[in-house]
Structures are given as C-alpha cells and as structure tokens.
Design an enzyme around this catalytic site. Structure first.
Site, mmCIF file in Angstrom:
data_model
loop_
_atom_site.group_PDB
_atom_site.id
_atom_site.type_symbol
_atom_site.label_atom_id
_atom_site.label_comp_id
_atom_site.label_asym_id
_atom_site.label_seq_id
_atom_site.Cartn_x
_atom_site.Cartn_y
_atom_site.Cartn_z
ATOM 1 N N ASP A 256 0.854 -1.195 0.000
ATOM 2 C CA ASP A 256 0.000 0.000 0.000
ATOM 3 C C ASP A 256 0.889 1.244 0.000
ATOM 4 O O ASP A 256 1.740 1.413 0.891
ATOM 5 C CB ASP A 256 -0.891 -0.034 1.251
ATOM 6 C CG ASP A 256 -1.953 1.047 1.226
ATOM 7 O OD1 ASP A 256 -3.143 0.699 1.139
ATOM 8 O OD2 ASP A 256 -1.589 2.241 1.292
ATOM 9 N N ILE A 257 0.700 2.100 -0.991
ATOM 10 C CA ILE A 257 1.528 3.312 -1.088
ATOM 11 C C ILE A 257 1.209 4.222 0.102
ATOM 12 O O ILE A 257 0.032 4.419 0.448
ATOM 13 C CB ILE A 257 1.277 4.055 -2.418
ATOM 14 C CG1 ILE A 257 1.559 3.112 -3.595
ATOM 15 C CG2 ILE A 257 2.128 5.319 -2.520
ATOM 16 C CD1 ILE A 257 1.273 3.693 -4.955
ATOM 17 N N GLU A 299 -4.818 2.285 -4.157
ATOM 18 C CA GLU A 299 -3.348 2.360 -4.186
ATOM 19 C C GLU A 299 -2.760 1.145 -3.481
ATOM 20 O O GLU A 299 -1.695 1.168 -2.904
ATOM 21 C CB GLU A 299 -2.883 3.697 -3.610
ATOM 22 C CG GLU A 299 -2.740 3.887 -2.128
ATOM 23 C CD GLU A 299 -3.964 3.662 -1.241
ATOM 24 O OE1 GLU A 299 -4.980 3.137 -1.706
ATOM 25 O OE2 GLU A 299 -3.857 3.978 -0.060
#
Ligand SMILES: Nc1nc2c(ncn2[C@@H]2O[C@H](COP(=O)(O)OP(=O)(O)OP(=O)(O)O)[C@@H](O)[C@H]2O)c(=O)[nH]1
Length: 381
Positions: A256-257, A299
């Site tokens: 996960d960014i 994301e």
C-alpha cells in the site's frame, strides 16, 4: 462436371457482391477496423467477375484489362485489411502500386495473348504469395482465421499456377474466359473458394482480435496495465492450490503506497495516476518469472511470490521498498518521492487457508506496518 464458365463468373460476382454489401454495411460504423477494407476488396472482386462475364461481348480493355486490374485491386484491399487487423501500419503505396502497374502492363500488352495472360497470372500470384508471407509474419495467434487465409492464398496460387502452365504449354486458348471446359470449371471454383476464404478469414481475424482485446480488458487494470483484482484473485486460487499440492511456501504481500492521498492533494489526480503507473513499472521490473502482481484496490497491490520462504520474502519486499525510495516518480518536471508499506503472510497453505483468509492476515500485518510509522514490511503472525 463441366459448367458454363460465364455463368460461374456471374455466380461468383453475385456471392462477392452480397458479402461485400454485408461487410460495407457493418464496417462503415467502425472505420478503424478491417471490415471496411475487406468489404472494398470483395466489391472489387465482384466487379472483376462481372467484367469477366462480359468477355467476348465487351471490349478487351473491360473484360480483360479492367477485370484483372480489379482482381489485383481486391487482393490489395485484402492485404491492407490484413495489416489493419494486425494493428500494423498499412504500406498503402506499395500495396496499391501493384494493381496500377498491372493496369499499365496489361494496357501495353493488350494486343498480345500469351504475354498478357502470363503478366496477369504472375502479378496475381505475387500478390497471393505476399498475402501468405504477411499472414505468417508476426502472427501472434495462428488460429482458425489464420488457417483459412493461408489456405485461401494457397489454393489461389494453385488456380493461377494452372493458368501459367496452360500458357507455357501452348494451350492458352483453353483458359479463355468464354470457354467452358474442366480446367476452367476447376479454375473458377478455386476463384469462388478464394473469395470465401479471404473474406471469412479476414472477418474471423477481426473477431479474434476483438475477443482478445475483451479478454485483456477483463483481466487488466485500465490505468496501470497490470492484472486487475479479478485476475490476481484468480491467480491466487491457482497458486494456493499449487502450493498446497506440492507443499511449498507461498508469500502473499499486500502493498500500500504511503500517504497517497497527500500526493493527490498536493500534485493533483493526474500526478497520482502517474505515481501508480510508476509504482507498477518499478515492481514489475524487479519481479521474478512466476511472481504475480495485481491492483487490489485504489493504491493497494497484491503480490504473490510462489516458492518463497519468510526470510526470502522479507528480503525481496525490503529490496523493492528501497528501490522505490531510490526511484521517485516524475510528473510535469517534478520528482515525486514515494514509499510503501507491506503486510506479508508466508507459509505452506493448509486445507482451510483461502485467499480471503490469507489476505485478511496480510492486511492485519499491513495495518501494523502503517501504525508503526509506514515505509516498512511486517510479517503476519
Ligand atoms: N490518482 C488516483 N488516486 C486514486 C486512485 N484510486 C484511489 N485513489 C485515491 O487514493 C487515496 C487513498 O487514500 P487513503 O486510503 O487515505 O490512503 P493514504 O493517503 O495512502 O494513507 P495511508 O495508506 O494511511 O498511508 C484516496 O484519496 C483515493 O481517492 C486512482 O486510480 N488514481
């Protein structure tokens, strides 16, 4: 059985005309595909056969010169259609120069018999051979459509070859368009098969192309081009079964960014989109063959590493994380630094381990990585 040659010509013209109008009707709605070009080819094919039926009743420049030039034009359209369906740039000039040269050559040989027959047959043979060559060149999918086109081009080479042999054997008169004999019947039957095979082959190719496009769309994320949620979950089921059956370790990573919302807020949504694409490119460059990546949500990405133990998975994910930190995304002249957090589950899956269950475990580890300050990899308990 010997059929009346002009009647056969008329029958071919009728079939080609009907097919041409069907394709022109369908093809006009989408000029980007190859149906319109195939329809134009069929129309030229039909007109050529109309001119052949006029042999002996109309001037030779119509029933011979125009007829063969139209047939050559039809083959030029089929060639263009083949390039279009393969999504390759169409070499318009060389392809359409051939019928023009044929027209010019036949006009200059109008008063002869054998030379003009030889010229017409050899030029048409050259075009069929080129279609064969182009059909085989860079053919990604040699399916039914490809086979039909290759057979169509192959048998038309045989039919034209019969004309060349007749001329060379001094029996050119047997192949006059108003003569009915077995050779002519076979030759025109081959012409009919050619019309059907070229047109059906090219239409089927268009169908196969749109099917493979739809298949691609169904399994890929439109923005980043990587596998979408559906595709990665399907892959997960498969990898799980394999790992369970062969009793090897599978690593499941939820990536996960970090602070992605901030990237969107500061640089805009387009920059955010570019960051997602950059992230996928960076990851894909560094994955092993056999690893699978998919966009799980906004994301968030799901990465599967088969035959990977805990330590190896931690080292691989930390390597990816560090590489990402070293390689910022670029957008509108700006460098956008990014990092991500990872929740990792690793082990030999048991009978009751499902994708949902393992994702939940990786998610829980991801939550801890985020809570611990982000830019980290956490192994699930
Ligand atoms: N540009 C862009 N943004 C997206 C896309 N999909 C989701 N987002 C955005 O991604 C953001 C995700 O934000 P959050 O879930 O708060 O996560 P975050 O900001 O990365 O925070 P942490 O995960 O806690 O580090 C939301 O603002 C979504 O609108 C997309 O395809 N393109």
């Amino acid at each position: 059985m010997i059929a009346h040659t002009p009647t056969l010509f008329a029958a071919v013209a009728l079939v080609a005309t009907i097919l041409a109008f069907c394709l022109l009707l369908v093809g006009q709605f989408n000029r980007g595909d190859n149906l319109l070009l195939t329809g134009c080819g069929l129309l030229a094919h039909a007109l050529a056969y109309v001119c052949y039926t006029l042999f002996g009743h109309a001037p030779l420049w119509v029933s011979y010169v125009l007829a063969n030039s139209l047939l050559s034009l039809a083959l030029a359209f089929y060639s263009a259609s083949l390039f279009r369906v393969r999504e390759r740039p169409v070499p318009w000039r060389p392809i359409f120069a051939i019928p023009l040269l044929m027209l010019q050559g036949l006009i200059s040989l109008l008063e002869t018999v054998e030379p003009r027959m030889l010229l017409a047959a050899l030029v048409l043979m050259l075009q069929c051979a080129l279609i064969l060559y182009w059909a085989r060149q860079r053919a990604l999918h040699k399916g039914r459509a490809h086979l039909l086109l290759v057979i169509g081009a192959g048998i038309s080479l045989v039919g034209l070859g019969m004309r060349v042999v007749a001329v060379l054997a001094g029996t050119a008169q047997e192949m006059r368009y108003d003569t009915s004999n077995l050779k002519q019947t076979v030759s025109v039957a081959i012409g009919t098969a050619t019309v059907m095979m070229y047109s059906i082959g090219l239409v089927l190719m268009a169908k196969e192309r749109s099917e493979s496009r739809l298949q691609h769309l169904a399994g890929h994320d439109v923005l980043t081009g990587t596998g979408n949620r559906r595709a990665i979950l399907e892959r997960f089921e498969f990898e799980l079964q394999q790992a369970r059956a062969a009793q090897y370790s599978l690593a499941v990573a939820m990536i996960d960014i970090d602070h992605f919302k901030r990237i969107n807020d500061v640089h805009g949504h387009l920059a955010g989109d570019e960051v997602l694409c950059h992230c996928v490119r960076q990851l894909q460059q560094r994955l092993r063959e056999g690893d699978s990546l998919g966009r799980y949500g906004g994301e968030e990405f799901l990465l599967l590493l088969p035959r990977t133990e805990g330590e190896g998975a931690l080292a691989a994910l930390n390597g990816l994380r560090e590489a990402m930190a070293r390689n910022p995304a670029r957008f509108a002249g700006l460098e956008i630094e990014l990092c991500f957090s990872v929740g990792l589950w690793c082990g030999v899956p048991g009978e009751d381990d499902t994708p949902a269950r393992l994702i939940a475990k990786a998610d829980a580890a991801l939550y801890l990585a985020k809570a611990g300050g982000r830019n980290a990899v956490r192994l699930a308990a």
